[in-house]
Design an enzyme around this catalytic site. Structure first.
Site, mmCIF file in Angstrom:
data_model
loop_
_atom_site.group_PDB
_atom_site.id
_atom_site.type_symbol
_atom_site.label_atom_id
_atom_site.label_comp_id
_atom_site.label_asym_id
_atom_site.label_seq_id
_atom_site.Cartn_x
_atom_site.Cartn_y
_atom_site.Cartn_z
ATOM 1 N N GLU A 12 -9.137 -12.395 -5.931
ATOM 2 C CA GLU A 12 -8.586 -12.806 -7.382
ATOM 3 C C GLU A 12 -7.654 -14.231 -7.296
ATOM 4 O O GLU A 12 -7.322 -14.577 -8.494
ATOM 5 C CB GLU A 12 -7.774 -11.723 -7.781
ATOM 6 N N ILE A 33 -3.069 -12.524 3.017
ATOM 7 C CA ILE A 33 -1.622 -12.226 2.525
ATOM 8 C C ILE A 33 -1.069 -11.037 3.253
ATOM 9 O O ILE A 33 -1.657 -9.872 2.774
ATOM 10 C CB ILE A 33 -1.136 -12.221 1.350
ATOM 11 N N CYS A 41 -7.060 -5.977 0.123
ATOM 12 C CA CYS A 41 -6.024 -5.752 0.982
ATOM 13 C C CYS A 41 -5.342 -4.458 0.829
ATOM 14 O O CYS A 41 -5.758 -3.736 1.690
ATOM 15 C CB CYS A 41 -5.008 -7.009 0.228
ATOM 16 N N HIS A 83 -8.030 -11.731 -0.763
ATOM 17 C CA HIS A 83 -7.620 -11.560 -2.225
ATOM 18 C C HIS A 83 -8.625 -12.525 -3.151
ATOM 19 O O HIS A 83 -8.181 -13.526 -3.155
ATOM 20 C CB HIS A 83 -6.115 -12.145 -2.407
ATOM 21 N N SER A 118 0.716 -1.248 0.056
ATOM 22 C CA SER A 118 0.014 0.011 -0.129
ATOM 23 C C SER A 118 0.926 1.008 -0.180
ATOM 24 O O SER A 118 0.486 2.221 -0.454
ATOM 25 C CB SER A 118 -1.048 0.098 1.309
HETATM 26 N N1 GLN Z 1 0.474 -5.564 4.264
HETATM 27 C C1 GLN Z 1 0.318 -4.887 2.854
HETATM 28 C C2 GLN Z 1 0.107 -3.418 2.832
HETATM 29 O O1 GLN Z 1 0.440 -3.048 4.018
HETATM 30 C C3 GLN Z 1 -0.815 -5.430 2.064
HETATM 31 C C4 GLN Z 1 -0.980 -6.960 1.977
HETATM 32 C C5 GLN Z 1 -1.347 -7.380 0.552
HETATM 33 O O2 GLN Z 1 -2.103 -6.272 -0.065
HETATM 34 N N2 GLN Z 1 -1.431 -8.541 0.228
HETATM 35 O O3 GLN Z 1 0.470 -2.700 2.044
#
Ligand code: GLN
Length: 201
Positions: free
Chosen positions: A183, A144, A85, A181, A55
């Site tokens: 996808e 994830i 996510c 996720h 992110s």
């Molecule tokens: N932990 C990630 C973040 O802070 C996000 C993880 C993901 O998009 N799989 O950007």
């Protein structure tokens, strides 16, 4: 014909594009999916998807490209937005201490507080069946380094909780956020739901 834009800066971009194309084909509708890497494309799209990834990277590059403003405009126009996510983190109004400390930029479109990496280091990635209020049967959630929503204002529909403290799916008007996720599973109910929301608008 519907045009869906996938923010294509970093992360699970191709996986979402594939899933969306398959969903469009299954629905028998006409539609196209475009990857958005630069400003100037967003306004021609009917819906926008922000994928998972990192992110901080996605946010920084979106800002450099002037795409943050464009997404805010799309949201204001009522276009459906889906963030998964890292996308969930970016949609939030407020982040946890880490987000605040690092000065990470957020879109601020959902009245929620998010926590990054909310499932701890031991459980960097895992799968869990998620009971969602919008579906009869649980959805296979692939988590994830997943975030969660720790606080949602009234007006935000909580669609799924992992436990009492962790919201993993929510919707506020035309904007939906997921901690996992969709996808990365063959189950396309969420992509169908997103496509449906474009038809509603
Ligand atoms: N932990 C990630 C973040 O802070 C996000 C993880 C993901 O998009 N799989 O950007």
């Amino acid at each position: 014909m519907k045009r869906i834009g996938v923010i294509g800066i970093q992360g699970d971009v191709e996986e979402h594009i594939r899933a969306l194309k398959a969903t469009i084909a299954e629905s028998g509708e006409r539609g196209e999916v475009v990857k958005i890497k630069h400003r100037g494309v967003m306004s021609s799209c009917d819906a926008i998807l922000i994928p998972g990834g990192e992110s901080t990277t996605i946010g920084r590059l979106m800002e450099q490209e002037g795409m943050m403003e464009e997404i805010r405009e799309a949201a204001e126009e009522g276009k459906p937005l889906l963030g998964t996510c890292a996308g969930m983190i970016l949609l939030a109004k407020e982040g946890d201490e880490e987000v605040k400390r690092t000065g990470q930029r957020l879109l601020g479109l959902m009245d929620v507080r998010v926590k990054r990496n909310a499932f701890g280091r031991q459980r960097e990635s895992f799968e869990a069946m998620v009971k969602m209020s919008i579906f009869d049967k649980p959805f296979p959630g692939v988590f994830i380094r997943a975030p969660c929503i720790t606080h949602a204002a009234p007006g935000v529909d909580v669609l799924a909780k992992f436990d009492d403290h962790r919201i993993v799916a929510a919707r506020q008007g035309n904007i939906m956020a997921l901690a996992f996720h969709p996808e990365l599973t063959p189950d396309r109910r969420i992509h169908h739901y997103f496509l449906e929301s474009i038809r509603d608008t």
